[in-house]
Design a protein around this motif. Structure first.
Motif, PDB file in Angstrom:
ATOM      1  N   PHE A  19       8.893   7.708   4.185  1.00 48.72           N
ATOM      2  CA  PHE A  19       8.813   6.337   3.988  1.00 48.72           C
ATOM      3  C   PHE A  19       7.183   6.098   3.621  1.00 48.72           C
ATOM      4  O   PHE A  19       6.228   5.914   4.343  1.00 48.72           O
ATOM      5  N   THR A  20       6.719   6.406   1.907  1.00 46.10           N
ATOM      6  CA  THR A  20       5.237   6.602   1.489  1.00 46.10           C
ATOM      7  C   THR A  20       4.875   5.113   1.434  1.00 46.10           C
ATOM      8  O   THR A  20       4.141   4.501   0.379  1.00 46.10           O
ATOM      9  N   PHE A  21       5.550   4.407   1.243  1.00 44.81           N
ATOM     10  CA  PHE A  21       5.084   2.754   1.022  1.00 44.81           C
ATOM     11  C   PHE A  21       5.659   1.656   1.655  1.00 44.81           C
ATOM     12  O   PHE A  21       6.208   1.705   2.544  1.00 44.81           O
ATOM     13  N   ALA A  22       3.939   0.571   1.674  1.00 44.67           N
ATOM     14  CA  ALA A  22       4.440  -0.007   3.236  1.00 44.67           C
ATOM     15  C   ALA A  22       4.284  -1.811   2.749  1.00 44.67           C
ATOM     16  O   ALA A  22       3.350  -1.190   0.964  1.00 44.67           O
ATOM     17  N   ILE A  55       0.895  -1.355  -0.330  1.00 48.04           N
ATOM     18  CA  ILE A  55       0.546  -0.021   0.748  1.00 48.04           C
ATOM     19  C   ILE A  55       0.838   0.991  -0.107  1.00 48.04           C
ATOM     20  O   ILE A  55       2.031   1.255   0.345  1.00 48.04           O
ATOM     21  N   LYS A  56       0.270   2.169  -0.309  1.00 45.13           N
ATOM     22  CA  LYS A  56       0.997   3.458  -0.289  1.00 45.13           C
ATOM     23  C   LYS A  56       0.249   4.457   0.214  1.00 45.13           C
ATOM     24  O   LYS A  56      -0.752   4.572   1.172  1.00 45.13           O
ATOM     25  N   ALA A  57       1.471   5.578   0.929  1.00 45.50           N
ATOM     26  CA  ALA A  57       0.472   6.607   1.855  1.00 45.50           C
ATOM     27  C   ALA A  57       0.320   7.578   1.282  1.00 45.50           C
ATOM     28  O   ALA A  57       1.151   8.386   0.049  1.00 45.50           O
ATOM     29  N   ARG A  58      -0.121   8.366   1.470  1.00 42.02           N
ATOM     30  CA  ARG A  58      -0.493  10.180   0.800  1.00 42.02           C
ATOM     31  C   ARG A  58       0.825  10.522   1.041  1.00 42.02           C
ATOM     32  O   ARG A  58       1.362  11.080   2.322  1.00 42.02           O
ATOM     33  N   GLU A  59       1.284  11.920   0.272  1.00 38.37           N
ATOM     34  CA  GLU A  59       2.457  12.043   0.205  1.00 38.37           C
ATOM     35  C   GLU A  59       2.238  13.644   1.118  1.00 38.37           C
ATOM     36  O   GLU A  59       1.727  13.869   0.264  1.00 38.37           O
ATOM     37  N   ASN A  60       2.818  13.968   1.735  1.00 40.00           N
ATOM     38  CA  ASN A  60       2.966  14.932   2.754  1.00 40.00           C
ATOM     39  C   ASN A  60       4.059  15.447   2.831  1.00 40.00           C
ATOM     40  O   ASN A  60       5.088  14.794   4.213  1.00 40.00           O
ATOM     41  N   GLY A  61       4.399  16.353   1.964  1.00 42.37           N
ATOM     42  CA  GLY A  61       5.100  17.370   3.029  1.00 42.37           C
ATOM     43  C   GLY A  61       6.737  16.470   2.088  1.00 42.37           C
ATOM     44  O   GLY A  61       6.921  15.688   1.450  1.00 42.37           O
ATOM     45  N   ASN A  62       7.230  16.346   3.400  1.00 43.26           N
ATOM     46  CA  ASN A  62       8.710  16.102   3.160  1.00 43.26           C
ATOM     47  C   ASN A  62       8.965  14.645   4.236  1.00 43.26           C
ATOM     48  O   ASN A  62       9.368  13.872   4.335  1.00 43.26           O
ATOM     49  N   ARG A  63       8.056  13.533   3.007  1.00 39.50           N
ATOM     50  CA  ARG A  63       7.806  12.638   3.699  1.00 39.50           C
ATOM     51  C   ARG A  63       8.716  11.741   3.138  1.00 39.50           C
ATOM     52  O   ARG A  63       8.124  11.705   1.778  1.00 39.50           O
ATOM     53  N   GLU A  68      11.212   3.415   1.922  1.00 36.46           N
ATOM     54  CA  GLU A  68      11.266   5.136   0.460  1.00 36.46           C
ATOM     55  C   GLU A  68      11.367   4.155  -0.852  1.00 36.46           C
ATOM     56  O   GLU A  68      12.121   3.339  -1.534  1.00 36.46           O
ATOM     57  N   PRO A  69      10.099   4.253  -1.374  1.00 40.73           N
ATOM     58  CA  PRO A  69      10.216   4.062  -3.525  1.00 40.73           C
ATOM     59  C   PRO A  69      11.351   4.343  -3.823  1.00 40.73           C
ATOM     60  O   PRO A  69      10.901   4.874  -4.804  1.00 40.73           O
ATOM     61  N   THR A  70      12.208   3.926  -3.667  1.00 41.86           N
ATOM     62  CA  THR A  70      13.964   4.034  -4.978  1.00 41.86           C
ATOM     63  C   THR A  70      14.193   2.900  -5.269  1.00 41.86           C
ATOM     64  O   THR A  70      14.813   3.622  -6.852  1.00 41.86           O
TER      65      THR A  70
END
Length: 822
Positions: free
Chosen positions: A300-303, A290-298, A320-322
């Motif tokens: 680690f948006t991938f779980a 799942i992915k989190a909502r991108e929020n400013g300096n966040r 971190e989706p890199t």
């Protein structure tokens, strides 16, 4: 009568040399004796990999593991109260009866830190008989050594509720433990425990987390790793938490493991309700992303979510989706989210379209109707644009799925000339699957499964397809042919499960499924009614008969990789057991020869000596070989004309600990420490006789402590380090021969001297003296040659930066150092 060495009466350099010859336990005992003897150990600059300090009310101990485990690298020192002293339990244990075990343990731990380089230190604290304010005093007293982990024991579920860890005791623990350390609490915790920051330490494990509520989880979690083993949460509760994680801006926690309530079952639909997700499958089960909502300096948006059925917990890792894989899945989740939003907009537009159509029917005025038609046209065009955008997003993932549909759709894909990096086929009688890894597109990994039964869990249609069919093999064969006709396949693997087939059925099964050009094939054996004593590993995948294995060996192409993951009868003999990797260099310019037998108890020394002519890679995991057998094999390789072309990994019998003396008996060797990506430890180099056209005349031997196996690699001694080692070993052999000649000359010299003493005739004495002079001159010539051979290596060894070689041979030259390869 025993005699002791007066260590303190020796000069410092001599005392250090004596201590250096001691094993790890003896060095620890020196530290235990006194501060003065500990000072001698300090000068050795030795290291301890880990120290575990174990405290209870009346007994304490220190468990130590040396950095170099080959020199008896583990021991334990126990400090008992004088009233509870017990004799030691094993040779690695040292016991002391003292008045104050706690203080003695702290003092000794400090002395160890002063004398050794300690890599890590942990505490294990038993609070069973310690209560209230005594807990605070106890912790303040003992937590004085630098540590990385603290484990709290005692106060278990078996005890009374009033014996559980109280709120004030646990609160003090959370405050006194340093933030960068790990804390594991195995004790039961009072259900009314509350704390404003219960998840602040770097790593936290609460075995009993029944006190944790959803509000606690929604607090700011600053722990990098948090484990909650026993909780009251269900999948529905965790769904609420995942929604909170998606919407919040928290980036602190990277790994979270939450145990599910004992009476609840895992349900991924309930867990991920109203959350966009992708799923995949590995050998341990399904994974959900799942992915989190991108929020400013966040960041680690991938779980990644995974259910551990054995522990009954849900593991959540954030990234971190890199990386390529996480970036691809993250991009797909973005597409899923966008499609969902477009579907909502499309629904609203369709409602508006129906409203306009109804208004148009009811309207009487022509001018007003014309106006409504124009607005309706705009609404219809908007709907088409939304559908086009949705189709565009979906089409990114359709290439492989089109091949599943029909030959006509596969033909459309074929015109694009796509590439599949790797495809794996799994065949058994009841179920088959195809796994596709499309790394060139860096967008897709897909699984198609054919089974005679209904699926056990719901599949994610974006990454998996499931077909219930009467003949899974034929369904897989049809699809695999369509894939090969449509895509350019770069690598193919076969996994054949012959669990329920044998004899003629196995032959027809193999002939039916092995239709594509493959590079790797692995076999899982079948169960049998044989006596269990024929092989003693019950954890492996059943038995495979001699005739069946012989047929499989004959069926595999010689240039391909072959793995047998099954037990094999110990009396198995087959002329072609190594046919897949010998004498095949003429068939392919760049052949791949890899053979692995997980059960190799049937392999004998004769097999190794006579059937390894052109081996590229051979792996024998479980064997009956001892170090004497390996030494015998190396001697055969040195003395006979056999040119091994690659590497051999041989598992040593489990009851045979590593013994370098037996391994290198009667062998001239060069030893060194190697450190790199695939090897870290001591290596030994030996040379063989260069007979005829032998190319690879130098061998590197390395013992793998993890797999209890010896790795033997063979090289050409052409240039660089391998050439230097080979030349040095040649000179070593010559020195040995010269020393033997010198011994013979000295024996003759002694014999002539005795004869001359007994001789009465002066003429005869003069003749003997002349011959003795010849012997003396011969000895001088031999010594000169030996010294020349030795001295030619000294400039090289003196100029190697930190000692690249450790020469452990009969040349009386020993240089400690490290061997490194680029």
């Amino acid at each position: 009568m025993e005699s002791s060495l007066p260590l303190f009466e020796l000069p410092d350099p001599v005392a250090v040399c004596v201590a250096k010859q001691s094993d790890f336990k003896e060095k620890v005992k020196l530290c235990l004796c006194s501060q003065q003897s500990a000072g001698i150990v300090k000068k050795l600059n030795d290291g301890i990999k880990s120290i575990s300090l174990n405290f209870s009310e009346d007994t304490c101990d220190i468990q130590m593991t040396a950095r170099d485990i080959s020199c008896g690298g583990y021991c334990i020192v126990v400090f008992d109260n004088e009233t509870s002293f017990r004799p030691r339990r094993n040779l690695r244990e040292e016991r002391r009866s003292v008045r104050d075990p706690i203080q003695e343990t702290i003092d000794f731990a400090r002395r160890l830190h002063e004398s050794f380089e300690v890599e890590s230190c942990s505490y294990s604290i038993n609070l069973d008989n310690i209560r209230g304010d005594k807990v605070k005093e106890f912790l303040k007293r003992i937590l004085v050594i630098e540590y990385q982990e603290v484990v709290i024991l005692g106060r278990s579920l078996l005890g009374e509720r009033e014996d559980w860890l109280r709120s004030d005791e646990l609160s003090f623990l959370l405050e006194v433990i340093k933030p960068e350390a790990s804390l594991v609490i195995n004790s039961c915790i009072a259900l009314d425990f509350k704390h404003s920051r219960p998840f602040e330490l770097y790593s936290l494990t609460y075995e009993d987390a029944l006190w944790v509520t959803m509000d606690d989880l929604k607090l700011e979690i600053n722990s990098f790793e948090l484990n909650l083993t026993r909780t009251n949460f269900s999948c529905k509760d965790l769904n609420e938490f995942m929604h909170y994680w998606v919407e919040s801006g928290s980036d602190a926690n990277r790994y979270l493991s939450i145990g599910l309530r004992e009476d609840s079952s895992f349900n991924h639909i309930e867990l991920l309700n109203q959350i966009g997700f992708a799923s995949g499958r590995s050998h341990v089960g399904p994974f959900y992303f799942i992915k989190a909502r991108e929020n400013g300096n966040r960041k680690f948006t991938f779980a990644q979510l995974h259910y551990d059925s054995f522990l009954h917990n849900v593991n959540i890792k954030t990234f971190e989706p890199t990386s390529i894989l996480s970036a691809n899945i993250y991009e797909h989740l973005q597409d899923v989210e966008e499609v969902r939003k477009l579907r909502i907009v499309k629904f609203e537009v369709e409602k508006l379209e129906l409203k306009y159509q109804k208004t148009l029917v009811e309207e009487k005025c022509d001018s007003e109707k014309e106006k409504i038609r124009k607005e309706l046209k705009i609404v219809v065009q908007s709907k088409k644009l939304i559908e086009c955008q949705m189709d565009f997003i979906r089409n990114r993932w359709k290439r492989i799925k089109l091949c599943l549909c029909s030959k006509r759709s596969a033909a459309v894909v074929r015109q694009l000339k796509p590439i599949i990096e790797e495809i794996s086929f799994y065949y058994s009688v009841a179920n088959c699957d195809i796994s596709v890894h499309d790394r060139t597109e860096s967008r897709c990994s897909f699984l198609v499964e054919f089974n005679t039964e209904a699926p056990l869990y719901v599949r994610n249609v974006q990454f998996e397809k499931y077909y219930q069919v009467p003949d899974p093999i034929q369904g897989t064969l049809n699809l695999s042919r369509r894939f090969y006709e449509t895509f350019k396949v770069r690598k193919c693997k076969y996994h054949l499960n012959v669990e329920s087939v044998e004899g003629e059925h196995l032959r027809s099964f193999v002939n039916r499924v092995l239709v594509e050009n493959y590079q790797e094939i692995s076999i899982v054996g079948k169960s049998s009614d044989r006596v269990v004593g024929e092989s003693f590993d019950d954890r492996m995948n059943g038995w495979i008969g001699s005739e069946d294995l012989s047929y499989l060996l004959a069926s595999v192409k010689p240039e391909h990789s072959f793995t047998v993951n099954s037990n094999v009868a110990t009396d198995f003999k087959h002329d072609n057991i190594h046919k897949v990797f010998i004498e095949s260099i003429h068939f392919q310019p760049f052949p791949v020869h890899e053979v692995s037998y997980e059960d190799a108890l049937w392999v004998t020394l004769d097999d190794l000596k006579t059937k390894l002519g052109s081996c590229r890679y051979l792996y024998l995991q479980r064997t009956n070989f001892t170090w004497k057998d390996i030494n015998h094999f190396i001697h055969c390789w040195i003395n006979q004309e056999i040119d091994i072309k690659g590497r051999i990994d041989i598992g040593i019998r489990s009851d045979c600990p590593f013994n370098p003396e037996e391994l290198l008996d009667q062998l001239s060797s060069v030893s060194g420490h190697m450190s790199g990506r695939f090897i870290d430890g001591h290596c030994y180099f030996v040379r063989c006789r260069n007979v005829g056209n032998r190319k690879k005349t130098i061998a590197k031997l390395h013992f793998d402590h993890v797999f209890h196996a010896i790795h033997i690699s063979f090289f050409e001694a052409t240039h660089g380090l391998s050439g230097l080692i080979y030349n040095h070993l040649e000179d070593t052999v010559e020195i040995k021969k010269l020393n033997n000649v010198k011994l013979d000359v000295e024996e003759l010299e002694k014999k002539y001297q005795k004869t001359m003493e007994e001789e009465k005739s002066e003429d005869e004495k003069e003749r003997i003296q002349k011959e003795l002079k010849v012997f003396t001159e011969s000895k001088v010539l031999i010594d000169t040659r030996i010294n020349t051979l030795r001295s030619q290596w000294k400039p090289l060894l003196l100029n190697v930066y930190s000692g690249l070689l450790s020469l452990a041979v009969d040349t009386e030259t020993t240089i400690r150092g490290t061997v490194t390869f680029d």
